[in-house]
Design a protein around this motif. Structure first.
Motif, PDB file in Angstrom:
ATOM      1  N   GLN A 130       0.796  -1.059   0.038  1.00  0.00           N
ATOM      2  CA  GLN A 130       0.080  -0.036  -0.116  1.00  0.00           C
ATOM      3  C   GLN A 130       0.867   1.111   0.090  1.00  0.00           C
ATOM      4  O   GLN A 130       1.961   1.328   0.821  1.00  0.00           O
ATOM      5  N   TRP A 131       0.405   2.149  -0.994  1.00  0.00           N
ATOM      6  CA  TRP A 131       1.449   3.379  -1.089  1.00  0.00           C
ATOM      7  C   TRP A 131       0.517   4.450  -0.777  1.00  0.00           C
ATOM      8  O   TRP A 131      -0.708   4.386  -0.541  1.00  0.00           O
ATOM      9  N   ARG A 132       1.167   5.545  -0.771  1.00  0.00           N
ATOM     10  CA  ARG A 132       0.306   7.064  -0.412  1.00  0.00           C
ATOM     11  C   ARG A 132      -0.376   7.589  -1.473  1.00  0.00           C
ATOM     12  O   ARG A 132      -1.507   8.044  -1.074  1.00  0.00           O
ATOM     13  N   THR A 133      -0.216   7.331  -2.688  1.00  0.00           N
ATOM     14  CA  THR A 133      -0.871   7.711  -3.764  1.00  0.00           C
ATOM     15  C   THR A 133      -0.791   6.715  -4.910  1.00  0.00           C
ATOM     16  O   THR A 133      -0.235   5.962  -4.876  1.00  0.00           O
ATOM     17  N   ALA A 134      -2.029   6.900  -5.800  1.00  0.00           N
ATOM     18  CA  ALA A 134      -2.161   6.118  -6.879  1.00  0.00           C
ATOM     19  C   ALA A 134      -0.815   6.282  -7.900  1.00  0.00           C
ATOM     20  O   ALA A 134      -0.412   5.366  -8.413  1.00  0.00           O
ATOM     21  N   THR A 135      -0.397   7.584  -7.943  1.00  0.00           N
ATOM     22  CA  THR A 135       0.734   7.590  -8.681  1.00  0.00           C
ATOM     23  C   THR A 135       2.098   7.086  -8.383  1.00  0.00           C
ATOM     24  O   THR A 135       2.759   6.506  -9.108  1.00  0.00           O
ATOM     25  N   GLU A 136       2.048   7.163  -6.786  1.00  0.00           N
ATOM     26  CA  GLU A 136       3.384   6.436  -6.460  1.00  0.00           C
ATOM     27  C   GLU A 136       3.137   4.870  -6.598  1.00  0.00           C
ATOM     28  O   GLU A 136       4.048   4.259  -7.114  1.00  0.00           O
ATOM     29  N   ALA A 137       1.864   4.501  -6.576  1.00  0.00           N
ATOM     30  CA  ALA A 137       1.783   2.994  -6.665  1.00  0.00           C
ATOM     31  C   ALA A 137       2.159   2.598  -8.132  1.00  0.00           C
ATOM     32  O   ALA A 137       2.696   1.645  -8.506  1.00  0.00           O
ATOM     33  N   SER A 138       1.557   3.205  -9.070  1.00  0.00           N
ATOM     34  CA  SER A 138       2.131   2.895 -10.463  1.00  0.00           C
ATOM     35  C   SER A 138       3.394   3.209 -10.881  1.00  0.00           C
ATOM     36  O   SER A 138       3.905   2.243 -11.713  1.00  0.00           O
ATOM     37  N   GLU A 139       4.097   4.151 -10.313  1.00  0.00           N
ATOM     38  CA  GLU A 139       5.620   4.036 -10.504  1.00  0.00           C
ATOM     39  C   GLU A 139       6.258   2.882  -9.772  1.00  0.00           C
ATOM     40  O   GLU A 139       6.980   2.125 -10.163  1.00  0.00           O
ATOM     41  N   ARG A 140       5.867   2.544  -8.672  1.00  0.00           N
ATOM     42  CA  ARG A 140       6.550   1.388  -8.093  1.00  0.00           C
ATOM     43  C   ARG A 140       6.032  -0.067  -9.011  1.00  0.00           C
ATOM     44  O   ARG A 140       6.733  -0.760  -9.151  1.00  0.00           O
ATOM     45  N   ALA A 141       5.023  -0.122  -9.326  1.00  0.00           N
ATOM     46  CA  ALA A 141       4.532  -1.303 -10.127  1.00  0.00           C
ATOM     47  C   ALA A 141       5.194  -1.458 -11.621  1.00  0.00           C
ATOM     48  O   ALA A 141       5.633  -2.424 -11.975  1.00  0.00           O
ATOM     49  N   ALA A 142       5.663  -0.230 -12.185  1.00  0.00           N
ATOM     50  CA  ALA A 142       6.497  -0.122 -13.524  1.00  0.00           C
ATOM     51  C   ALA A 142       7.814  -0.612 -13.148  1.00  0.00           C
ATOM     52  O   ALA A 142       8.420  -1.010 -14.222  1.00  0.00           O
ATOM     53  N   ALA A 143       8.247  -0.765 -12.073  1.00  0.00           N
ATOM     54  CA  ALA A 143       9.764  -0.835 -11.700  1.00  0.00           C
ATOM     55  C   ALA A 143      10.094  -2.465 -11.971  1.00  0.00           C
ATOM     56  O   ALA A 143       9.368  -3.343 -11.538  1.00  0.00           O
ATOM     57  N   GLY A 144      11.132  -2.685 -12.916  1.00  0.00           N
ATOM     58  CA  GLY A 144      11.354  -4.099 -13.360  1.00  0.00           C
ATOM     59  C   GLY A 144      10.546  -4.867 -14.298  1.00  0.00           C
ATOM     60  O   GLY A 144      10.767  -6.200 -14.069  1.00  0.00           O
ATOM     61  N   LEU A 145       9.596  -4.314 -14.810  1.00  0.00           N
ATOM     62  CA  LEU A 145       8.859  -4.959 -15.715  1.00  0.00           C
ATOM     63  C   LEU A 145       9.346  -5.352 -17.046  1.00  0.00           C
ATOM     64  O   LEU A 145      10.527  -4.543 -17.254  1.00  0.00           O
ATOM     65  N   PRO A 146       9.386  -6.471 -17.583  1.00  0.00           N
ATOM     66  CA  PRO A 146       9.904  -6.886 -18.900  1.00  0.00           C
ATOM     67  C   PRO A 146       9.824  -5.677 -20.081  1.00  0.00           C
ATOM     68  O   PRO A 146       8.571  -5.458 -19.951  1.00  0.00           O
ATOM     69  N   SER A 147      10.638  -5.425 -20.951  1.00  0.00           N
ATOM     70  CA  SER A 147      10.415  -4.684 -21.833  1.00  0.00           C
ATOM     71  C   SER A 147       9.983  -5.151 -23.092  1.00  0.00           C
ATOM     72  O   SER A 147       9.208  -4.339 -23.826  1.00  0.00           O
ATOM     73  N   GLU A 148       9.689  -6.457 -23.049  1.00  0.00           N
ATOM     74  CA  GLU A 148       9.002  -7.023 -24.407  1.00  0.00           C
ATOM     75  C   GLU A 148       8.446  -8.333 -23.731  1.00  0.00           C
ATOM     76  O   GLU A 148       8.725  -8.701 -22.778  1.00  0.00           O
ATOM     77  N   GLY A 149       7.119  -8.949 -24.395  1.00  0.00           N
ATOM     78  CA  GLY A 149       6.690 -10.285 -24.068  1.00  0.00           C
ATOM     79  C   GLY A 149       5.592  -9.931 -23.143  1.00  0.00           C
ATOM     80  O   GLY A 149       5.415 -11.179 -22.469  1.00  0.00           O
ATOM     81  N   SER A 150       5.243  -8.922 -22.603  1.00  0.00           N
ATOM     82  CA  SER A 150       4.179  -8.841 -21.781  1.00  0.00           C
ATOM     83  C   SER A 150       2.885  -8.173 -22.395  1.00  0.00           C
ATOM     84  O   SER A 150       2.587  -7.714 -23.536  1.00  0.00           O
ATOM     85  N   GLU A 151       1.743  -8.659 -21.665  1.00  0.00           N
ATOM     86  CA  GLU A 151       0.360  -7.977 -21.977  1.00  0.00           C
ATOM     87  C   GLU A 151      -0.056  -7.227 -20.769  1.00  0.00           C
ATOM     88  O   GLU A 151       0.022  -7.484 -19.838  1.00  0.00           O
ATOM     89  N   ARG A 152      -0.919  -6.147 -21.370  1.00  0.00           N
ATOM     90  CA  ARG A 152      -1.384  -5.121 -20.797  1.00  0.00           C
ATOM     91  C   ARG A 152      -2.805  -4.967 -20.748  1.00  0.00           C
ATOM     92  O   ARG A 152      -3.323  -5.131 -21.813  1.00  0.00           O
ATOM     93  N   GLY A 153      -3.607  -4.488 -19.654  1.00  0.00           N
ATOM     94  CA  GLY A 153      -4.954  -4.293 -19.729  1.00  0.00           C
ATOM     95  C   GLY A 153      -5.333  -3.401 -18.522  1.00  0.00           C
ATOM     96  O   GLY A 153      -4.636  -3.034 -17.646  1.00  0.00           O
ATOM     97  N   GLU A 154      -6.403  -2.766 -18.517  1.00  0.00           N
ATOM     98  CA  GLU A 154      -7.047  -1.927 -17.808  1.00  0.00           C
ATOM     99  C   GLU A 154      -7.753  -2.845 -16.533  1.00  0.00           C
ATOM    100  O   GLU A 154      -8.165  -3.995 -16.624  1.00  0.00           O
ATOM    101  N   VAL A 155      -7.474  -2.381 -15.353  1.00  0.00           N
ATOM    102  CA  VAL A 155      -8.159  -2.958 -14.043  1.00  0.00           C
ATOM    103  C   VAL A 155      -9.450  -1.940 -13.693  1.00  0.00           C
ATOM    104  O   VAL A 155      -9.420  -0.883 -13.714  1.00  0.00           O
ATOM    105  N   ARG A 156     -10.498  -2.764 -13.646  1.00  0.00           N
ATOM    106  CA  ARG A 156     -11.869  -2.086 -13.575  1.00  0.00           C
ATOM    107  C   ARG A 156     -12.587  -2.560 -12.624  1.00  0.00           C
ATOM    108  O   ARG A 156     -12.813  -3.650 -12.125  1.00  0.00           O
TER     109      ARG A 156
END
Length: 203
Positions: A130-156
């Motif tokens: 749990q982080w203080r803001t949604a922006t900070e959470a998005s930044e932490r989630a983006a760290a270390g993601l593979p540069s290719e071979g991944s699939e992305r989608g929206e969380v609703r």
């Protein structure tokens, strides 16, 4: 003394032919009408009355939701985040919950690592922070993601977009990481189980 009426002149041969032809045509018409009526009566008598059946309602078959073969282990549920974490996800039951020290050192307000098992030796590792803001959470989630071979989608949640989900495979395991507001959830599951686990996790 009155005189007798004059005799009518005899019809000419042409007039007789026309009369005979007219009588023949009339007879054929009457014969055709009679035959049509008999045929209609015979057809109606031979053909059974059609019965209109109401359509049967469609039957909905719902497969039972898989459940764990083992019981969840007791764990702390003191905070709102801990209480939101599920004890069981499909065939997986939680067997361990510990503090995630690395995320806490990076500034997370709260962070936990959970292990889920299915009783056959397979396990799923889950990290929730749990982080203080949604922006900070998005930044932490983006760290270390593979540069290719991944699939992305929206969380609703309903019709509202609350985050992003990224999935990929690495070292023979499924990886799924997503954000929900200021929360980051990271899942490492056996190959083929990651997407189903994410969809059933409920956060």
């Amino acid at each position: 003394m009155s005189s007798a009426p004059a005799p009518r002149p005899a019809p000419t041969p042409a007039a007789l032919r026309r009369r005979r032809l007219l009588a023949l045509v009339l007879a054929l018409v009457l014969l055709g009408a009679g035959a049509g009526g008999v045929y209609a009566w015979y057809t109606a008598a031979q053909e059974p009355e059609r019965i209109v059946l109401d359509p049967l309602p469609g039957e909905t078959v719902t497969a039972p939701i898989p459940t764990p073969a083992i019981q969840p282990s007791p764990r702390a549920t003191e905070t709102a985040l801990q209480q939101a974490l599920p004890d069981a996800v499909l065939v997986w039951a939680v067997t361990e919950q510990t503090r995630h020290e690395e995320a806490l050192a990076q500034g997370a307000v709260e962070a936990w690592t959970l292990r889920y098992e299915d009783g056959t030796g397979q396990e799923v590792a889950v990290t929730v922070s749990q982080w203080r803001t949604a922006t900070e959470a998005s930044e932490r989630a983006a760290a270390g993601l593979p540069s290719e071979g991944s699939e992305r989608g929206e969380v609703r949640v309903g019709s509202e977009v609350v985050g992003e989900v990224v999935s990929w495979q690495e070292s023979g395991r499924d990886h799924v990481r997503w954000t929900n507001g200021a929360t980051v959830i990271d899942v490492q599951a056996p190959a083929g189980a990651g997407t189903a686990f994410y969809e059933a996790f409920g956060m």
